[in-house]
Design a protein around this motif. Structure first.
Motif, PDB file in Angstrom:
ATOM      1  N   ALA A 258     -15.150 -16.291  41.559  1.00 54.12           N
ATOM      2  CA  ALA A 258     -14.985 -14.754  40.933  1.00 54.12           C
ATOM      3  C   ALA A 258     -15.943 -14.982  39.927  1.00 54.12           C
ATOM      4  N   LEU A 259     -16.564 -15.867  39.308  1.00 49.58           N
ATOM      5  CA  LEU A 259     -17.312 -16.437  38.659  1.00 49.58           C
ATOM      6  C   LEU A 259     -19.026 -16.663  39.568  1.00 49.58           C
ATOM      7  N   THR A 260     -18.730 -16.283  40.402  1.00 45.74           N
ATOM      8  CA  THR A 260     -19.775 -16.787  41.378  1.00 45.74           C
ATOM      9  C   THR A 260     -20.384 -15.220  41.996  1.00 45.74           C
ATOM     10  N   ARG A 261     -18.977 -14.340  42.038  1.00 47.64           N
ATOM     11  CA  ARG A 261     -19.686 -12.730  42.189  1.00 47.64           C
ATOM     12  C   ARG A 261     -20.117 -12.291  41.253  1.00 47.64           C
ATOM     13  N   MET A 262     -19.341 -12.683  39.605  1.00 41.70           N
ATOM     14  CA  MET A 262     -19.781 -12.179  38.372  1.00 41.70           C
ATOM     15  C   MET A 262     -21.745 -12.379  38.105  1.00 41.70           C
ATOM     16  N   ALA A 263     -21.991 -13.245  39.057  1.00 42.44           N
ATOM     17  CA  ALA A 263     -23.426 -13.821  38.600  1.00 42.44           C
ATOM     18  C   ALA A 263     -24.087 -12.582  39.307  1.00 42.44           C
TER      19      ALA A 263
ATOM     20  N   ILE B 201      -6.414 -12.739  43.986  1.00 43.81           N
ATOM     21  CA  ILE B 201      -6.149 -13.595  43.287  1.00 43.81           C
ATOM     22  C   ILE B 201      -7.369 -13.706  42.412  1.00 43.81           C
ATOM     23  N   SER B 202      -8.592 -13.653  43.275  1.00 42.22           N
ATOM     24  CA  SER B 202      -9.607 -13.830  42.133  1.00 42.22           C
ATOM     25  C   SER B 202      -9.771 -12.542  41.271  1.00 42.22           C
ATOM     26  N   GLN B 203      -9.398 -11.504  41.997  1.00 44.27           N
ATOM     27  CA  GLN B 203      -9.151  -9.635  41.174  1.00 44.27           C
ATOM     28  C   GLN B 203      -8.676  -9.833  39.895  1.00 44.27           C
TER      29      GLN B 203
ATOM     30  N   PRO C 287     -12.964  -4.902  32.756  1.00 44.61           N
ATOM     31  CA  PRO C 287     -11.987  -5.023  33.218  1.00 44.61           C
ATOM     32  C   PRO C 287     -11.802  -4.543  34.687  1.00 44.61           C
ATOM     33  N   LEU C 288     -12.094  -3.490  35.160  1.00 44.71           N
ATOM     34  CA  LEU C 288     -11.571  -2.779  36.523  1.00 44.71           C
ATOM     35  C   LEU C 288     -12.606  -2.729  37.480  1.00 44.71           C
TER      36      LEU C 288
ATOM     37  N   CYS D  81     -16.513  -6.020  41.683  1.00 47.00           N
ATOM     38  CA  CYS D  81     -17.517  -7.161  41.444  1.00 47.00           C
ATOM     39  C   CYS D  81     -17.018  -8.618  42.748  1.00 47.00           C
ATOM     40  N   ILE D  82     -15.520  -8.598  42.800  1.00 41.65           N
ATOM     41  CA  ILE D  82     -14.491  -9.311  43.750  1.00 41.65           C
ATOM     42  C   ILE D  82     -14.908  -8.191  45.367  1.00 41.65           C
ATOM     43  N   ALA D  83     -14.399  -7.327  44.688  1.00 41.98           N
ATOM     44  CA  ALA D  83     -14.314  -6.553  46.062  1.00 41.98           C
ATOM     45  C   ALA D  83     -15.091  -5.978  47.098  1.00 41.98           C
ATOM     46  N   GLY D  84     -16.221  -5.805  46.281  1.00 39.80           N
ATOM     47  CA  GLY D  84     -17.468  -4.754  46.656  1.00 39.80           C
ATOM     48  C   GLY D  84     -16.814  -3.803  46.147  1.00 39.80           C
TER      49      GLY D  84
END
Length: 288
Positions: free
Chosen positions: A126-131, A188-190, A238-239, A244-247
């Motif tokens: 999740a953090l990787t996607r956030m960056a 899980i990541s979402q 939050p939403l 960011c996780i799902a695309g």
């Protein structure tokens, strides 16, 4: 060949901690995280100037080394963590983790080693996607990273129909491994990033479902909430972090509409934010 230095560099004794270069610049970081620079023109060092933006390497001996890579300042820490700041002009951007050790996260004794490892892995993903995600502002990402800096304690949630819960502004994340983990890594990541945004202090209203005769096939943000409408529910941090996780592709939106038909997050009067799933509710899309 020598470089002339009419302006002194790093002359403040122990206050000046690290000296690195970035292109034609000398960069000095100080004990309190201040960042100062000198532009070099030919063989001459220019006057010192202060960078705006975030502080760098202000955690004392815990921050071990500072290096640069392109327009990025990178800090390594005693526990093996790697944190980076992008530099734009004379401004230092917020820190973001690059290898996401998360060794300071803790787990209740009843959580198995396998569940601990998978939880950490999905936090790191999740953090990787956030960056790299543009859905969150710099300030929102900074607050999220500050939450990840805290010692988040993980416990087991056994409430039926619940993925996870966390208190807004808190440092405890309650995971229902039996419900959440079978839904797969993406979910899980979402869920984790959603709850971590609550730990960072962000909230949202209760989602408004479509009234009878309506669906997200024809969104109406003034009346009800649909994934991707950037409205009062799905437009909150939050939403947006979940996206960011799902695309943001059309097939992802379709899957999120289907998922949302049986999932929402409710914050109670005590600030406990709970992601409910498998709830009996009206479908949010015509195909749901």
């Amino acid at each position: 060949m020598s470089v002339s230095a009419p302006f002194p560099v790093a002359f403040n004794g122990a206050v000046d901690r690290f000296v690195v270069t970035m292109g034609n610049r000398i960069i000095v970081t100080t004990q309190n995280g201040g960042v100062f620079g000198h532009d070099i023109t030919g063989n001459t060092v220019g006057p010192g100037f202060a960078f705006g933006g975030s502080k760098v390497a202000f955690n004392g001996a815990f921050d071990r080394f500072v290096v640069t890579m392109g327009n990025r300042i990178i800090v390594t820490t005693q526990d093996g963590g790697v944190w980076a700041h992008d530099v734009i002009g004379n401004t230092v951007g917020p820190a973001f983790p690059m290898n996401f050790v998360l060794s300071h996260f803790t787990f209740a004794s009843d959580i198995s080693a396998g569940n601990r490892q998978r939880t950490l892995d999905r936090h790191r993903f999740a953090l990787t996607r956030m960056a790299a995600c543009g859905n969150l502002s710099a300030d929102e990402r900074t607050k999220l990273h500050q939450a990840y800096d805290r010692a988040i304690h993980h416990t087991t949630n056994t409430t039926a129909g619940v993925n996870a819960s966390a208190t807004v502004g808190g440092s405890r994340l309650n995971v229902n491994f039996g419900v959440l983990f079978p839904q797969g890594d993406e979910e899980i990541s979402q869920t984790l990033i959603h709850e971590m945004m609550h730990c960072a202090g962000f909230t949202h209203p209760t989602r408004r479902d479509p009234p009878s005769g309506s669906s997200c096939a024809a969104p109406n943000p003034a009346v009800f909430d649909c994934p991707g409408d950037n409205g009062v529910y799905y437009g909150t941090p939050p939403l947006r972090a979940e996206f960011c996780i799902a695309g943001d592709q059309s097939d992802v939106r379709s899957r999120l509409r289907s998922k949302a038909a049986a999932e929402s997050c409710v914050i109670d009067e005590n600030g406990l934010a709970t992601v409910h799933t498998e709830a009996a509710r009206q479908p949010l899309s015509a195909s749901s």
